[in-house]
Design a protein around this motif. Structure first.
Motif, mmCIF file in Angstrom:
data_model
loop_
_atom_site.group_PDB
_atom_site.id
_atom_site.type_symbol
_atom_site.label_atom_id
_atom_site.label_comp_id
_atom_site.label_asym_id
_atom_site.label_seq_id
_atom_site.Cartn_x
_atom_site.Cartn_y
_atom_site.Cartn_z
ATOM 1 N N SER A 12 -1.067 -11.975 -15.343
ATOM 2 C CA SER A 12 -0.942 -11.075 -14.186
ATOM 3 C C SER A 12 -0.112 -9.867 -14.616
ATOM 4 N N ASP A 13 1.116 -9.747 -14.119
ATOM 5 C CA ASP A 13 1.870 -8.538 -14.461
ATOM 6 C C ASP A 13 3.136 -8.815 -15.273
ATOM 7 N N GLY A 14 3.157 -9.962 -15.961
ATOM 8 C CA GLY A 14 4.240 -10.205 -16.905
ATOM 9 C C GLY A 14 3.913 -9.585 -18.250
ATOM 10 N N ASP A 37 1.446 -16.931 -11.803
ATOM 11 C CA ASP A 37 0.906 -15.574 -11.866
ATOM 12 C C ASP A 37 0.316 -15.164 -10.516
ATOM 13 N N HIS A 38 0.340 -13.852 -10.261
ATOM 14 C CA HIS A 38 -0.246 -13.324 -9.023
ATOM 15 C C HIS A 38 -1.761 -13.541 -9.022
ATOM 16 N N ASP A 39 -2.256 -14.255 -8.026
ATOM 17 C CA ASP A 39 -3.694 -14.326 -7.738
ATOM 18 C C ASP A 39 -4.572 -14.746 -8.918
ATOM 19 N N ARG A 97 -10.551 -7.414 -4.709
ATOM 20 C CA ARG A 97 -9.952 -6.420 -3.802
ATOM 21 C C ARG A 97 -8.883 -5.602 -4.513
ATOM 22 N N ARG A 98 -8.190 -6.235 -5.466
ATOM 23 C CA ARG A 98 -7.181 -5.502 -6.230
ATOM 24 C C ARG A 98 -7.797 -4.352 -7.022
ATOM 25 N N LEU A 99 -9.008 -4.576 -7.536
ATOM 26 C CA LEU A 99 -9.690 -3.519 -8.298
ATOM 27 C C LEU A 99 -9.959 -2.307 -7.412
ATOM 28 N N GLU A 100 -10.442 -2.593 -6.188
ATOM 29 C CA GLU A 100 -10.729 -1.494 -5.259
ATOM 30 C C GLU A 100 -9.443 -0.766 -4.880
ATOM 31 N N ARG A 101 -8.391 -1.552 -4.668
ATOM 32 C CA ARG A 101 -7.105 -0.938 -4.311
ATOM 33 C C ARG A 101 -6.560 -0.104 -5.469
ATOM 34 N N ALA A 102 -6.761 -0.567 -6.707
ATOM 35 C CA ALA A 102 -6.272 0.181 -7.870
ATOM 36 C C ALA A 102 -6.927 1.557 -7.919
ATOM 37 N N ILE A 131 -5.190 -6.407 -11.813
ATOM 38 C CA ILE A 131 -4.409 -5.183 -11.912
ATOM 39 C C ILE A 131 -3.517 -5.062 -10.681
ATOM 40 N N GLY A 132 -2.299 -4.574 -10.903
ATOM 41 C CA GLY A 132 -1.359 -4.448 -9.794
ATOM 42 C C GLY A 132 -0.446 -3.245 -9.979
ATOM 43 N N ARG A 133 0.466 -3.106 -9.032
ATOM 44 C CA ARG A 133 1.350 -1.945 -9.069
ATOM 45 C C ARG A 133 2.236 -1.924 -10.301
ATOM 46 N N ALA A 134 2.617 -3.105 -10.807
ATOM 47 C CA ALA A 134 3.486 -3.132 -11.988
ATOM 48 C C ALA A 134 2.808 -2.433 -13.171
ATOM 49 N N HIS A 135 1.480 -2.575 -13.263
ATOM 50 C CA HIS A 135 0.763 -1.914 -14.375
ATOM 51 C C HIS A 135 0.767 -0.399 -14.197
ATOM 52 N N ASP A 148 12.150 4.874 -15.198
ATOM 53 C CA ASP A 148 12.078 3.433 -15.423
ATOM 54 C C ASP A 148 11.263 2.807 -14.297
ATOM 55 N N LEU A 149 11.099 1.497 -14.380
ATOM 56 C CA LEU A 149 10.230 0.809 -13.425
ATOM 57 C C LEU A 149 10.693 0.961 -11.974
ATOM 58 N N PRO A 150 11.980 0.692 -11.700
ATOM 59 C CA PRO A 150 12.425 0.870 -10.310
ATOM 60 C C PRO A 150 12.184 2.287 -9.797
ATOM 61 N N SER A 151 12.370 3.308 -10.640
ATOM 62 C CA SER A 151 12.109 4.681 -10.162
ATOM 63 C C SER A 151 10.627 4.904 -9.916
ATOM 64 N N ALA A 152 9.763 4.299 -10.731
ATOM 65 C CA ALA A 152 8.323 4.456 -10.502
ATOM 66 C C ALA A 152 7.957 3.931 -9.117
ATOM 67 N N PHE A 153 8.574 2.812 -8.725
ATOM 68 C CA PHE A 153 8.330 2.280 -7.382
ATOM 69 C C PHE A 153 8.954 3.188 -6.329
ATOM 70 N N ARG A 154 10.194 3.589 -6.573
ATOM 71 C CA ARG A 154 10.894 4.423 -5.599
ATOM 72 C C ARG A 154 10.190 5.754 -5.395
ATOM 73 N N GLY A 192 13.632 -13.144 1.577
ATOM 74 C CA GLY A 192 14.576 -12.048 1.761
ATOM 75 C C GLY A 192 13.986 -10.697 1.430
ATOM 76 N N ARG A 193 12.783 -10.693 0.848
ATOM 77 C CA ARG A 193 12.184 -9.422 0.418
ATOM 78 C C ARG A 193 11.380 -8.736 1.488
ATOM 79 N N TYR A 194 11.099 -9.422 2.594
ATOM 80 C CA TYR A 194 10.124 -8.867 3.524
ATOM 81 C C TYR A 194 10.713 -7.961 4.591
ATOM 82 N N PHE A 248 10.685 -14.051 -13.211
ATOM 83 C CA PHE A 248 10.739 -13.336 -14.489
ATOM 84 C C PHE A 248 9.383 -12.696 -14.801
ATOM 85 N N HIS A 249 9.429 -11.423 -15.248
ATOM 86 C CA HIS A 249 8.213 -10.721 -15.668
ATOM 87 C C HIS A 249 8.252 -10.329 -17.146
ATOM 88 N N ALA A 250 9.416 -9.901 -17.630
ATOM 89 C CA ALA A 250 9.500 -9.406 -19.005
ATOM 90 C C ALA A 250 10.958 -9.323 -19.422
#
Ligand code: AMP
Ligand code: MN
Ligand code: MN
Ligand code: MN
Length: 275
Positions: A12-14, A37-39, A97-102, A131-135, A148-154, A192-194, A248-250
Motif C-alpha cells: 500500500s503506502d509503506g 495495508d490499506h485496502d 475507486r482509488r484509481l479514479e480518485r487519483a 494508489i493513495g495520498r501518501a504517494h 516534507d510529507l507533513p507539509s505536502a498534506f498541509r 482520535g484522528r477523526y 508504521f509506514h517507513a
C-alpha cells in the motif's frame, strides 16, 4: 511482549517490502505482528513466510477505508482470510475507486500548476497495487513542491486543502461484515484522528459495535496520553477489546517505529487475548 497490530508495506503506502518490514520487526524484537495495508492483502503471504522464519507470530490484517456519515474512517481487520470472496471483491472495488480518485487529485494539482503528478505518484506506488495520498505526497516532496510529507498534506492533500479529494470508502457495516465473514475481527482504527467528539463520537462507537466490531485502537501514534485514557475508557464502556499499533509506514516517517507502544493502560483487555 512487544506487539504491533498496525503497519504498512510497499503493497500500500509503506516504503518497506513485506519481507523487509518483518525483518525490521524482528530486529526490534516484536513478537506479535499484523500487516494491515490499506485496502489490499497482497503482502500477507510474503510477510507470513518471513515471519515464520523469524519466529514472529504473524496476524494477517488489512486497513479498510470506510465512509460513515460523510467522514473517512479506517477499520482494521485482524486474523482475516484474504481468500474470502466478499472481502476480496470489496477490496478490489475500493482500489478501483482509488484509481479514479487519483486522477481527480492529479487534475486538481494540474490546475495548481503541478503537472504530471499522476505519473509521479504512480512511480512511488509502483511496487504495490493501490494508489493513495501518501504517494502524491512523496512525489510533491521529490519534485520540490513541498518540503516534507507533513507539509505536502498541509499545503495540498489534507481535508480542506486545494488538492483534497475524499476517498469513497465502503459502508461501515459492509467492511465489518467482510472482515467477520472471513473469520477475522474488526478494530476501529485511531479514533482520535477523526475529529469527532461527544455525541458524534458516541454514535460512531455505537454504530461500530452494532455492526459487529470487536476492538478499538487505544494506543496509536494519533493519540496523546489523554486520548489513550479516553479510548481505554470508551473501549470498556462499549465492550470492545483494546488494540495497539505503530501505523508504521517507513523509517524516518511518522512518529513511531515498529513495536513502539508507549503507555499501554493496565486496565485494558488486549484483543490478542481472544486468539
Ligand atoms: P488515503 O488513504 O489515500 O486517503 O491516504 C491516507 C494516508 O496518507 C494515511 O494512511 C497516511 O499514510 C498518509 N497521511 C495522511 N495524513 C498525513 C499527514 N498529515 N502527514 C503524513 N502522512 C499523512
Ligand atoms: Mn497510510
Ligand atoms: Mn489509518
Ligand atoms: Mn494505517
Amino acid at each position: 511482549m512487544k506487539a504491533d497490530l498496525h503497519c504498512h508495506s510497499t503493497c500500500s503506502d509503506g516504503k518497506l517490502s513485506p519481507s523487509d518490514l518483518v525483518a525490521r520487526a524482528e530486529t526490534r524484537r516484536v513478537a506479535l505482528l499484523a500487516l494491515t495495508d490499506h485496502d489490499t492483502t497482497s503482502g500477507l503471504a510474503e510477510a507470513a513466510r518471513r515471519a515464520e522464519a523469524a519466529g514472529i507470530k504473524f496476524v494477517p490484517g488489512v486497513e479498510i477505508s470506510v465512509t460513515w456519515r460523510g467522514e473517512s474512517i479506517h477499520v482494521v481487520g485482524l486474523q482475516i482470510d484474504p481468500a474470502h470472496p466478499p472481502l476480496r471483491e470489496g477490496l478490489a472495488a475500493l482500489r478501483a475507486r482509488r484509481l479514479e480518485r487519483a486522477a481527480r487529485i492529479a487534475s486538481r494539482l494540474q490546475s495548481l500548476g503541478i503537472p504530471a503528478s499522476l505519473e509521479g505518484a504512480s512511480a512511488h506506488a509502483a511496487k504495490g497495487d493501490l494508489i493513495g495520498r501518501a504517494h502524491f505526497a512523496r512525489y510533491l516532496v521529490a519534485s520540490g513542491h513541498a518540503r516534507d510529507l507533513p507539509s505536502a498534506f498541509r499545503q495540498y492533500l489534507a481535508a480542506g486543502r486545494p488538492a483534497y479529494e475524499p476517498q469513497e470508502g465502503a459502508a461501515l457495516d459492509e467492511a465489518v461484515a467482510w472482515i467477520r465473514g472471513s473469520g477475522g475481527v474488526a478494530v476501529l482504527a485511531h479514533p482520535g484522528r477523526y475529529g469527532l467528539e461527544g455525541p458524534q463520537r458516541d454514535a460512531l462507537f455505537e454504530a461500530f459495535r452494532d455492526a459487529g466490531g470487536s476492538g478499538v485502537e487505544v494506543v496509536s501514534p494519533s493519540h496523546g496520553r489523554e486520548d489513550v485514557a479516553r479510548y481505554a475508557r470508551l473501549a470498556k464502556a462499549y465492550g470492545l477489546y483494546a488494540s495497539l499499533g505503530s501505523d508504521f509506514h517507513a523509517p524516518g516517517e511518522g512518529r513511531r517505529d515498529l513495536g513502539d507502544a508507549v503507555h499501554w493502560p493496565d486496565d485494558c483487555t488486549p484483543i490478542w487475548r481472544t486468539w
